[in-house]
Scaffold this active site. Structure first.
Site, PDB file in Angstrom:
ATOM      1  N   GLN A   1      55.864  21.155  49.743  1.00 21.29           N
ATOM      2  CA  GLN A   1      56.289  21.808  48.495  1.00 21.29           C
ATOM      3  C   GLN A   1      56.077  20.825  47.362  1.00 21.29           C
ATOM      4  OE1 GLN A   1      60.424  22.971  48.306  1.00 21.29           O
ATOM      5  NE2 GLN A   1      60.141  24.108  46.408  1.00 21.29           N
TER       6      GLN A   1
ATOM      7  N   ILE B   1      47.273  27.485  39.072  1.00 16.37           N
ATOM      8  CA  ILE B   1      46.297  26.803  38.205  1.00 16.37           C
ATOM      9  C   ILE B   1      45.343  25.904  38.993  1.00 16.37           C
ATOM     10  CG2 ILE B   1      47.702  26.950  36.128  1.00 16.37           C
ATOM     11  CD1 ILE B   1      48.400  23.962  36.540  1.00 16.37           C
TER      12      ILE B   1
ATOM     13  N   HIS C   1      58.815  29.097  45.848  1.00 19.79           N
ATOM     14  CA  HIS C   1      57.733  30.020  45.516  1.00 19.79           C
ATOM     15  C   HIS C   1      56.924  30.356  46.756  1.00 19.79           C
ATOM     16  CE1 HIS C   1      56.118  25.943  44.986  1.00 19.79           C
ATOM     17  NE2 HIS C   1      54.924  26.438  45.249  1.00 19.79           N
TER      18      HIS C   1
END
Length: 195
Positions: A130, A68, A136
């Site tokens: 992170q 996003i 991820h």
């Protein structure tokens, strides 16, 4: 759908904030990557969550969706469906599936964006940049900025650099295109016996 598996490690700091990746996993059911639902399917609606989620891949084990706050158009995140804070906590089966998806998502990303170069980045822990405490991988297209005439623009790695919010209208189209390209890649590879 049952809630995702949560792992607990007393050595990790406790977090009161819900995991946004677990929310995506709980909201979007798995679908076959070779025959994804159509773009207008209500089960893929990005507005089922806030902020919106633009899902590209959803298997019983793994998820891929658009970042996003992308570093470039097409910036994808790939994670296990189960909550795993760091790579060392991913099971062997999850690691194998994530690795297989990294390769085919990379091909689909190149086709969907037209950008031939990309980074795969995976950070473990706050000191390693992170931000979300759920393991991820970032797949980040790297367009050639010199050819575009944008000499002052730069791309940086590891989460630093200019990041703007994802454009929802473009994201709907791009996620659909990525799902289509992923299905094509998988169909081609099945025909060549590479899977």
């Amino acid at each position: 759908m049952a809630s995702p598996v949560q792992s607990f490690d007393p050595a990790l700091p406790a977090s009161d904030a819900p995991c946004p990746f677990c929310a995506i996993a709980a909201t979007y059911s798995p679908f076959p990557p070779t025959s994804p639902p159509p773009a207008d399917c209500p089960s893929l609606s990005p507005t089922r969550l806030s902020p919106s989620a633009f899902v590209v891949l959803s298997t019983p084990t793994a998820l891929a969706f658009l970042d996003i706050l992308p570093l470039s158009r097409g910036h994808l995140l790939l994670c296990p469906r189960a909550h795993r804070p760091k790579l060392t906590e991913v099971t062997a089966a999850e690691a194998a599936e994530l690795g297989a998806h990294l390769r085919v998502l990379s091909r689909a990303l190149v086709r969907a964006t037209g950008v031939a170069d990309w980074n795969v980045v995976q950070n473990n822990g706050a000191a390693a940049a992170q931000v979300v405490d759920h393991v991820h991988y970032h797949l980040i297209p790297r367009p050639e900025i010199r050819a575009s005439g944008r000499f002052r623009e730069s791309f940086t790695m590891f989460g630093r650099g200019v990041r703007e919010e994802l454009d929802d209208e473009d994201a709907v189209e791009l996620a659909a295109r990525l799902r289509e390209e992923l299905a094509r890649v998988l169909d081609e590879e099945r025909g060549k016996g590479r899977l």
